[in-house]
Design an enzyme around this catalytic site. Structure first.
Site, PDB file in Angstrom:
ATOM      1  N   ASP A  62       0.876  -1.171   0.000  1.00  0.00           N
ATOM      2  CA  ASP A  62       0.000   0.000   0.000  1.00  0.00           C
ATOM      3  C   ASP A  62       0.909   1.216   0.000  1.00  0.00           C
ATOM      4  O   ASP A  62       1.482   1.568   1.039  1.00  0.00           O
ATOM      5  CB  ASP A  62      -0.907  -0.015   1.231  1.00  0.00           C
ATOM      6  CG  ASP A  62      -1.756   1.246   1.369  1.00  0.00           C
ATOM      7  OD1 ASP A  62      -1.680   2.135   0.482  1.00  0.00           O
ATOM      8  OD2 ASP A  62      -2.487   1.350   2.369  1.00  0.00           O
ATOM      9  N   ASN A  89       3.636   4.638 -11.012  1.00  0.00           N
ATOM     10  CA  ASN A  89       2.478   4.419 -11.870  1.00  0.00           C
ATOM     11  C   ASN A  89       1.163   4.305 -11.107  1.00  0.00           C
ATOM     12  O   ASN A  89       0.118   4.705 -11.615  1.00  0.00           O
ATOM     13  CB  ASN A  89       2.708   3.133 -12.684  1.00  0.00           C
ATOM     14  CG  ASN A  89       1.464   2.674 -13.398  1.00  0.00           C
ATOM     15  OD1 ASN A  89       0.988   3.313 -14.328  1.00  0.00           O
ATOM     16  ND2 ASN A  89       0.914   1.548 -12.955  1.00  0.00           N
ATOM     17  N   TYR A 157      -8.634  13.763  -8.956  1.00  0.00           N
ATOM     18  CA  TYR A 157      -7.669  13.218  -9.904  1.00  0.00           C
ATOM     19  C   TYR A 157      -6.891  14.342 -10.572  1.00  0.00           C
ATOM     20  O   TYR A 157      -5.659  14.307 -10.674  1.00  0.00           O
ATOM     21  CB  TYR A 157      -8.391  12.367 -10.953  1.00  0.00           C
ATOM     22  CG  TYR A 157      -7.455  11.602 -11.862  1.00  0.00           C
ATOM     23  CD1 TYR A 157      -6.813  10.459 -11.408  1.00  0.00           C
ATOM     24  CD2 TYR A 157      -7.219  12.013 -13.161  1.00  0.00           C
ATOM     25  CE1 TYR A 157      -5.953   9.747 -12.229  1.00  0.00           C
ATOM     26  CE2 TYR A 157      -6.360  11.317 -13.997  1.00  0.00           C
ATOM     27  CZ  TYR A 157      -5.734  10.180 -13.523  1.00  0.00           C
ATOM     28  OH  TYR A 157      -4.870   9.488 -14.351  1.00  0.00           O
ATOM     29  N   LYS A 161      -2.836  15.070 -10.160  1.00  0.00           N
ATOM     30  CA  LYS A 161      -1.964  14.961 -11.327  1.00  0.00           C
ATOM     31  C   LYS A 161      -1.250  16.288 -11.610  1.00  0.00           C
ATOM     32  O   LYS A 161      -0.105  16.293 -12.079  1.00  0.00           O
ATOM     33  CB  LYS A 161      -2.752  14.479 -12.546  1.00  0.00           C
ATOM     34  CG  LYS A 161      -3.184  13.019 -12.428  1.00  0.00           C
ATOM     35  CD  LYS A 161      -2.002  12.080 -12.185  1.00  0.00           C
ATOM     36  CE  LYS A 161      -2.406  10.627 -12.128  1.00  0.00           C
ATOM     37  NZ  LYS A 161      -1.256   9.715 -11.914  1.00  0.00           N
TER      38      LYS A 161
END
Length: 252
Positions: A62, A89, A157, A161
């Site tokens: 994790d 990733n 998100y 990012k």
């Protein structure tokens, strides 16, 4: 003359983009440490790595947990002794809802995995690359087209990012004196389990719902393989690879 063995760590290595890049790097001769939340898909990918004649180390992790990441790098140090490449990733999407309806727990989960997890793995890789001999290595962050332009109802998100871009720049700067190169690949519409919905239709900025073109995930793997193939005195700082006809340029 024998080629020196190279070692890579891939997070989220059990499926999708992470799996494709893991197999591409194995094909290029890298021994791979595979990290992810679920052991079974990691083991399945690791078998394919070993079938290519290189070593695979499976460490269920994790990445949002500092203790788990510490254990991951202890295992890499014990079994490999060095790290030449980290591909950050692993990431998640929160449920697609309007900004005011996003629950705190969903926001925190995205930040913990997409940003804090990438930072913790970068920190572990940085320490190992700085102290190993020969010194140095490469870190590649999986950004997103959302690091440039958001989709509707994707605040967590998009925010994480954008933050990855800051992490990339700071790592690139701080790593210079130690021969640690850091770059970022921003990926748009690569076919994977996470993007299956795009075939059925996704919400656009104008309020319509339309399917979007996808590209083969192998195209992404080739792009990352190129970034990884460079000597440490050369670096792809930022690369965007995307389905040519996806509605990115001009969206918003």
């Amino acid at each position: 003359m024998a080629t020196q063995e190279k070692f890579a760590l891939i997070t989220g290595a059990g499926s999708g983009i992470g799996k494709s890049i893991t197999l591409a790097l194995a094909g290029a001769g890298y021994s791979i440490a595979l990290a992810g939340r679920r052991q079974e898909p990691l083991e399945e990918t690791a078998k394919q790595v070993r079938d290519q004649g290189v070593r695979a180390l499976v460490v269920p992790t994790d990445i949002s947990d500092p203790a788990a990441v510490k254990h991951l790098f202890e295992q890499i140090t014990e079994h490999f002794g060095r790290l030449d490449l980290l591909f950050n990733n692993a990431g998640i999407f929160a449920r697609a809802v309007s900004l005011e309806d996003l629950e705190y727990e969903q926001w925190k989960a995205a930040v913990d995995i997409n940003l804090t997890g990438a930072f913790l793995c970068t920190q572990g890789a940085f320490h190992l690359m700085k102290t190993q001999q020969p010194q140095g290595g490469r870190i590649i962050n999986n950004g997103s087209i959302s690091a440039h332009a958001p989709r509707p109802n994707a605040v967590s998100y998009t925010a994480t990012k954008h933050a990855i871009t800051g992490l990339t720049k700071a790592t690139s700067l701080d790593g210079r004196q130690y021969d640690i190169a850091c770059g970022q690949i921003d990926i748009g519409n690569a076919a994977s389990d996470m993007t299956e919905i795009m075939n059925r239709g996704v919400l656009q900025a104008d309020g319509s719902t339309r399917p979007e073109p996808l590209m083969d995930v192998e195209d992404v793997a080739r792009a990352v393989l190129y970034m990884a193939s460079l000597p440490l005195n050369a670096n792809v700082q930022f690369m965007t690879v995307m389905a040519t006809k996806m509605p990115f340029i001009g969206r918003g």
